[in-house]
Design a protein around this motif. Structure first.
Motif, mmCIF file in Angstrom:
data_model
loop_
_atom_site.group_PDB
_atom_site.id
_atom_site.type_symbol
_atom_site.label_atom_id
_atom_site.label_comp_id
_atom_site.label_asym_id
_atom_site.label_seq_id
_atom_site.Cartn_x
_atom_site.Cartn_y
_atom_site.Cartn_z
ATOM 1 N N HIS A 81 -0.633 -1.909 -4.510
ATOM 2 C CA HIS A 81 0.483 -1.138 -3.982
ATOM 3 C C HIS A 81 -0.141 0.061 -3.261
ATOM 4 O O HIS A 81 -1.255 0.469 -3.585
ATOM 5 C CB HIS A 81 1.393 -0.666 -5.116
ATOM 6 N N GLU A 82 0.575 0.638 -2.294
ATOM 7 C CA GLU A 82 0.012 1.742 -1.518
ATOM 8 C C GLU A 82 1.037 2.859 -1.366
ATOM 9 O O GLU A 82 2.222 2.603 -1.174
ATOM 10 C CB GLU A 82 -0.386 1.232 -0.131
ATOM 11 N N VAL A 83 0.572 4.096 -1.459
ATOM 12 C CA VAL A 83 1.399 5.252 -1.148
ATOM 13 C C VAL A 83 0.718 6.037 -0.040
ATOM 14 O O VAL A 83 -0.508 6.187 -0.034
ATOM 15 C CB VAL A 83 1.675 6.143 -2.393
ATOM 16 N N LEU A 84 1.526 6.484 0.927
ATOM 17 C CA LEU A 84 1.023 7.238 2.060
ATOM 18 C C LEU A 84 1.784 8.558 2.135
ATOM 19 O O LEU A 84 3.017 8.560 2.262
ATOM 20 C CB LEU A 84 1.225 6.453 3.365
ATOM 21 N N GLY A 85 1.066 9.674 2.067
ATOM 22 C CA GLY A 85 1.661 10.998 2.197
ATOM 23 C C GLY A 85 1.343 11.556 3.572
ATOM 24 O O GLY A 85 0.167 11.741 3.906
ATOM 25 N N ALA A 86 2.368 11.814 4.382
ATOM 26 C CA ALA A 86 2.172 12.316 5.748
ATOM 27 C C ALA A 86 1.766 13.786 5.704
ATOM 28 O O ALA A 86 2.513 14.621 5.211
ATOM 29 C CB ALA A 86 3.436 12.131 6.569
ATOM 30 N N ILE A 87 0.568 14.085 6.221
ATOM 31 C CA ILE A 87 0.050 15.450 6.146
ATOM 32 C C ILE A 87 0.144 16.208 7.468
ATOM 33 O O ILE A 87 0.048 17.430 7.480
ATOM 34 C CB ILE A 87 -1.399 15.489 5.601
ATOM 35 N N SER A 88 0.356 15.499 8.583
ATOM 36 C CA SER A 88 0.536 16.180 9.868
ATOM 37 C C SER A 88 1.170 15.228 10.867
ATOM 38 O O SER A 88 1.068 14.007 10.737
ATOM 39 C CB SER A 88 -0.811 16.690 10.407
ATOM 40 N N GLY A 89 1.840 15.814 11.848
ATOM 41 C CA GLY A 89 2.443 15.030 12.914
ATOM 42 C C GLY A 89 3.690 14.279 12.492
ATOM 43 O O GLY A 89 4.221 14.462 11.393
#
Length: 178
Positions: A81-89
């Protein structure tokens, strides 16, 4: 280095969307577990969201493994499973494989992708970057082709994460992935 997580929203205050996907072409998606899109987990006005997301994910037993953008080709992970945290843009991301749903992610947002969920970067504004993390003990692969029935069974049998990567033991994953 210790990072202050006080700027993060409490699990009970999290705003999130639920996306239920079915298999599509060669992308299996996940027939049992929905995608969760958490909105404004961190304030985009925070100077550097990367270390805060990394600390949050690590605290919740999803060790961060990389920082970069999202691949601009359709792919999925069958072994994690994958989690992605948007840090910019800001980015438009296609979720579910070719012809899937277009989801806009902004700095401070998080997307939780169960194994098998297709995703692809469609467009960006600004320097779009994410922190990528996976449940403890799961190693990600990159798939761009159909899975065999045996591989689908293995994907669906992946261990259930012990906690939500954003909300810990009180997060929506524990309610939505049961």
């Amino acid at each position: 280095m210790k990072h202050d997580l006080q700027s993060a929203r409490h699990a009970s205050d999290l705003e999130y969307e639920i996306l239920r996907l079915t298999p599509h072409a060669w992308v299996p998606n996940n027939r049992h577990l929905p995608v969760l899109v958490y909105r404004q987990v961190l304030s985009p006005s925070c100077k550097d969201l990367g270390p805060v997301f990394e600390a949050m994910f690590a605290l919740n037993e999803w060790p961060p493994q990389w920082r970069d953008s999202i691949f601009d080709y359709h792919h999925f992970h069958s072994t994690a499973h994958e989690v992605l945290g948007a840090i910019s843009g800001t980015a438009e991301v296609i979720i579910g494989g070719p012809g899937g749903l277009v989801v806009t992610l902004e700095a401070g947002d998080v997307v939780l992708l169960p194994a098998g969920t297709g995703h692809c970067l469609q467009a960006t504004e600004g320097r779009f970057q994410v922190v990528g993390a996976y449940p403890e003990g799961q190693q990600w692969d990159i798939r761009r082709d159909a899975l065999s029935e045996k591989e689908i069974a293995a994907m669906e049998a992946l261990p259930f994460p012990r906690s939500d990567p954003v909300g810990g033991r009180e997060g929506p994953l524990l309610k939505q992935w049961t």
